[in-house]
Design an enzyme around this catalytic site. Structure first.
Site, PDB file in Angstrom:
ATOM      1  N   ASN A   9       0.866  -1.281  -0.090  1.00  0.00           N
ATOM      2  CA  ASN A   9      -0.008   0.063   0.041  1.00  0.00           C
ATOM      3  C   ASN A   9       0.907   1.072  -0.132  1.00  0.00           C
ATOM      4  OD1 ASN A   9      -1.942   2.132   0.600  1.00  0.00           O
ATOM      5  ND2 ASN A   9      -2.319   1.407   2.653  1.00  0.00           N
ATOM      6  N   TRP A  10       0.994   1.782  -1.184  1.00  0.00           N
ATOM      7  CA  TRP A  10       1.846   2.984  -1.293  1.00  0.00           C
ATOM      8  C   TRP A  10       1.414   4.287  -0.774  1.00  0.00           C
ATOM      9  CZ3 TRP A  10       4.020   2.357  -6.980  1.00  0.00           C
ATOM     10  CH2 TRP A  10       4.692   1.321  -7.160  1.00  0.00           C
ATOM     11  N   LYS A  11       0.187   4.122  -0.493  1.00  0.00           N
ATOM     12  CA  LYS A  11      -0.695   5.487   0.558  1.00  0.00           C
ATOM     13  C   LYS A  11      -0.469   6.536  -0.529  1.00  0.00           C
ATOM     14  CE  LYS A  11      -0.021   3.411   4.838  1.00  0.00           C
ATOM     15  NZ  LYS A  11      -0.121   3.372   6.309  1.00  0.00           N
ATOM     16  N   HIS A  99      -9.845   0.663   4.614  1.00  0.00           N
ATOM     17  CA  HIS A  99      -8.475   0.661   5.358  1.00  0.00           C
ATOM     18  C   HIS A  99      -8.585   1.612   6.496  1.00  0.00           C
ATOM     19  CE1 HIS A  99      -4.321   2.005   6.101  1.00  0.00           C
ATOM     20  NE2 HIS A  99      -4.094   0.819   5.573  1.00  0.00           N
ATOM     21  N   GLU A 101      -7.329   3.977   7.687  1.00  0.00           N
ATOM     22  CA  GLU A 101      -6.922   5.198   7.468  1.00  0.00           C
ATOM     23  C   GLU A 101      -8.285   5.975   7.112  1.00  0.00           C
ATOM     24  OE1 GLU A 101      -3.168   5.254   5.398  1.00  0.00           O
ATOM     25  OE2 GLU A 101      -2.286   4.523   7.581  1.00  0.00           O
ATOM     26  N   GLU A 171      -5.494  -5.794  10.200  1.00  0.00           N
ATOM     27  CA  GLU A 171      -4.652  -4.970  10.546  1.00  0.00           C
ATOM     28  C   GLU A 171      -4.710  -4.159  11.854  1.00  0.00           C
ATOM     29  OE1 GLU A 171      -2.521  -3.000   6.502  1.00  0.00           O
ATOM     30  OE2 GLU A 171      -4.554  -2.264   6.856  1.00  0.00           O
ATOM     31  N   GLY A 177       1.976   1.873  10.651  1.00  0.00           N
ATOM     32  CA  GLY A 177       2.719   3.188  10.701  1.00  0.00           C
ATOM     33  C   GLY A 177       3.521   3.402  11.928  1.00  0.00           C
ATOM     34  N   SER A 212       3.028  -2.544  10.312  1.00  0.00           N
ATOM     35  CA  SER A 212       4.684  -2.336  10.364  1.00  0.00           C
ATOM     36  C   SER A 212       5.316  -3.494  10.254  1.00  0.00           C
ATOM     37  CB  SER A 212       4.898  -1.844  11.983  1.00  0.00           C
ATOM     38  OG  SER A 212       4.347  -0.837  12.179  1.00  0.00           O
ATOM     39  N   GLY A 233       2.677  -1.233   4.362  1.00  0.00           N
ATOM     40  CA  GLY A 233       2.602   0.143   3.802  1.00  0.00           C
ATOM     41  C   GLY A 233       4.089   0.446   3.738  1.00  0.00           C
ATOM     42  N   GLY A 234       4.719   1.276   4.828  1.00  0.00           N
ATOM     43  CA  GLY A 234       5.946   1.891   4.678  1.00  0.00           C
ATOM     44  C   GLY A 234       7.067   1.012   4.011  1.00  0.00           C
TER      45      GLY A 234
END
Ligand code: PEP
Length: 251
Positions: A9-11, A99, A101, A171, A177, A212, A233-234
């Site tokens: 997930n490149w957000k 998601h 977020e 998640e 994150g 994470s 993600g990151g």
């Protein structure tokens, strides 16, 4: 058998140039042969505007492309929204729905998430339904109930069989994150509760863990019996790290 998956997930990161470069680096390592040898399918979720360049950069590889969200409506006066048909038209095969977020920042509730799931699946995309509890809910001991309710809202709308042919990503919100990961046992406990909720129909549903994940903790998480891969993600923004995470999934 559950299909092993690793999703990035490149957000809201990157330019056309950086997104295309990242996709091209992944594509160089992910030919058909590599997927057969290493097992896990790779999917990347760029921001909407980068989808066409990422689809082009991964065209000769075995990497699939998805979107981070979709509208629940087929078309019409919904300023700023992107429909399932538009995503299919751009070459997407998957879409994230619910998601954390979007639930927390945009205010998407269980009913809206269920409607997006339904629209995605009916239109021909594979939804990855994201579920998870907040830190407060974990501390109150309601993790399994919260996750079960998020999944039940979708089952109520589309039925158990349709939920079971999608992908579910557990998640924990407190792990997204933050650099804090659920322990393999904490993650497995929730995955096993999800598997039990789906029953026999969900014995081959792919269940991902997200929060994470990195190249150092992935193998232990993915070795759990009910974890079939990860939503990252990151660490998905670095090609080498992401490929190493993918390699740690058992074929
Ligand atoms: C995510 O965005 O779904 C996620 C799990 O992010 P991170 O890996 O950075 O925690």
């Amino acid at each position: 058998m559950c299909k092993p998956l690793i999703a990035g997930n490149w957000k809201m990161h990157g330019t056309t140039e950086s997104a295309t470069n990242l996709a091209a680096q992944l594509a160089r390592h992910r030919t058909q042969e590599a997927n057969e040898k290493e097992g896990a399918e790779i999917i990347v979720f760029p921001p909407f505007v980068h989808i066409p360049s990422v689809v082009a950069a991964t065209a000769n590889s075995n990497i699939s492309v998805g979107a981070q969200d979709c509208s629940q409506y087929p078309d019409g006066a919904y300023t700023g929204e992107i429909s399932v048909e538009m995503l299919l038209d751009q070459g997407c095969q998957y879409v994230l729905v619910g998601h954390s977020e979007r639930r927390a920042v945009i205010g998407e509730g269980n009913q809206m998430v269920a409607e997006k799931f339904k629209a995605a699946q009916a239109g021909g995309l594979i939804p990855i339904l994201c579920v998870g509890e907040s830190l407060q809910q974990r501390q109150q001991g309601t993790t399994v109930a919260v996750v079960a309710e998020q999944i039940a809202a979708v089952i109520d709308l589309v039925g158990l069989a349709d939920v079971c042919r999608a992908v579910i990503a557990y998640e924990p919100v407190w792990a997204i994150g933050t650099g804090e990961t659920a322990s393999p046992q904490q993650a497995q406990d929730v995955h096993s509760a999800i598997r039990a909720q789906l029953g026999e129909a969900g014995s081959s549903t792919t269940l991902l863990y997200g929060g994470s994940v990195n190249a150092s903790n992935a193998a232990e998480l993915f070795a759990q019996p009910d974890i079939n891969g990860g939503l990252v993600g990151g660490a998905s923004l670095k090609a080498d790290e992401f490929l190493n995470i993918a390699k740690s999934i058992e074929a």
